[in-house]
Design a protein around this motif. Sequence first.
Motif: not given
Length: 558
Positions: A138-159
Amino acid sequence: MEACPVAAAEDWVARTAGEVRAEAERRHPGETPTCASGISPSGPVHLGNLRELMTPHLVADEVKKQGAPCRHILSWDDYDRLRRVPAGFDPSFAEHIGRPLSAVPDPCGEHPSWAEHFKEPLRESLARLGVLVTEISQTEMYTSGAYTEQIILAMRRRADIGEVMARYQTKRPVQADTGQPDDDEPRNAKGEYFPFKPYCASCGRDDTTVTGFDDATTTITYSCACGASFGPLPIAEVAGKLVWKVDWPMRWAYESVTFEPAGVDHSSPGSSFTVGGHLVKEIFGGEMPLHFGYAFVGTAGGSSKMSSSAGRAPTPADALEILEAPLVRWLYARRRPEQSFTIAFTDEVGRVYDEWDALTRKVADGTAEPASVAAYGRASATAEGPLPVTPRPVQFRTLASVADITAGDETQILRIVRDLTAGDPVATLDEVRPRLDRAEAWVAGYMDPAARTVVRPEPDLDRLADLTDPERAEIKILTERMGDYWSLPALTTLLYGIPKLQRGLPLDAPPTPEIKAAQREWFVLLYELLLGKDTGPRLPTLLLALGQDRIRYLLASG
Ligand SMILES: [Zn+2]
Ligand SMILES: [Zn+2]
């Protein structure tokens, strides 16, 4: 957790494998099904955690044995924060609490990080067990940016996410130590909820609070308990991870996980599974994996080396030191997931081997029950091929006695094992390996020290001088005839028969209560003269181990 029908079935492995294939085909036609395990390398991975790997392994392997492809992923949660320093490690590591496990220094100095230090022994054990996994860091996945799209999605849908969290918050029980962070509902001073926790760019810890996120520019601002504050910065450039209850369903969708069981402690209302089931669908557009809860696996009996470091519980490597790999697999394969069980390092080990040997014989002669045959097949071979076995499986207890009596002297061991297999003597000790190595490790590490065999260095002259005439006669029969009875079964017959011969009965006379009492006294006498105590390993094994010269010497004055 709602009971999954597959878990209740008689042959849960076959049933679940069928479900996994059907479900994968329904969800993503033509795609290889994925079974998933997750392990946090935050400390020694205990033997109890092996169920997290064996359960999906057995299912994935079953699919492959049916000729279909199946993927088993092992997700290393090495980007989780260090929550505490495990017992037995330098307390100064507390300095790193809050940092990713992959960023904490290695406790021994030979690995790249704390996380890698604990991954390596498990990885080796899995290879020995025939458990093939695709590792995902998961370090490699997170630090390589593999989940960037999912992170942005989750932040936009935070409510929306915050609303789901809030729905279960009141029902949220005190979490058992699942190895997961307990920071699932981080809100800032304004009461805003953000599902992403940055690792501070200054101190590296996650004692951070998100103070703002711009949906349009996807920039984040945060402050840290260390006093630093950062932003606005593009979130793609900020180290950090989704909180556990959002991270898990994100990965179900990302990896198209078809099947992922979890410990029963994930089953309560408000658990990661319940919340994840909502989020995977409502936020990430995926589906919940097939799942069920598996029960606890305990361990009993430790070694001297374990008690020396506080809190040291047995690991899969410890189990493999005393159990052949197929036996470890069998302990899991023969139980349904909802059955808890205990893996013992005590005298019980001998019983497990005996049961396994009995099953092996039944499978060979076709008399085993179908369920037992299935469990045996899953234990002894994977889709890649059979696991190593001991060519000549001499009884484990016997090998343990031999290892004990000889203190590991290989020349003596070979002599005794040859006598033990007199009908078709072994040529080399390799024929009784790896079982002999397991027996030696058990004697060295786990055998009750009080039960260890210490042979008298000199004859017990006082006791020998006090022998009664019948005792003297019994010893005379033994020393005169043992050469003709020098094998395990023949010596057994002779030892039990001596009290009969002495009464003018044939060797094979049926035992009467009187004969039985005489046999007990006779055995005690031999233990006393040979070991100086009234009990010990099975006498035929002991005699073979001592050899005729030593026996005559110790019984000489008789
Ligand atoms: Zn290390
Ligand atoms: Zn900081």
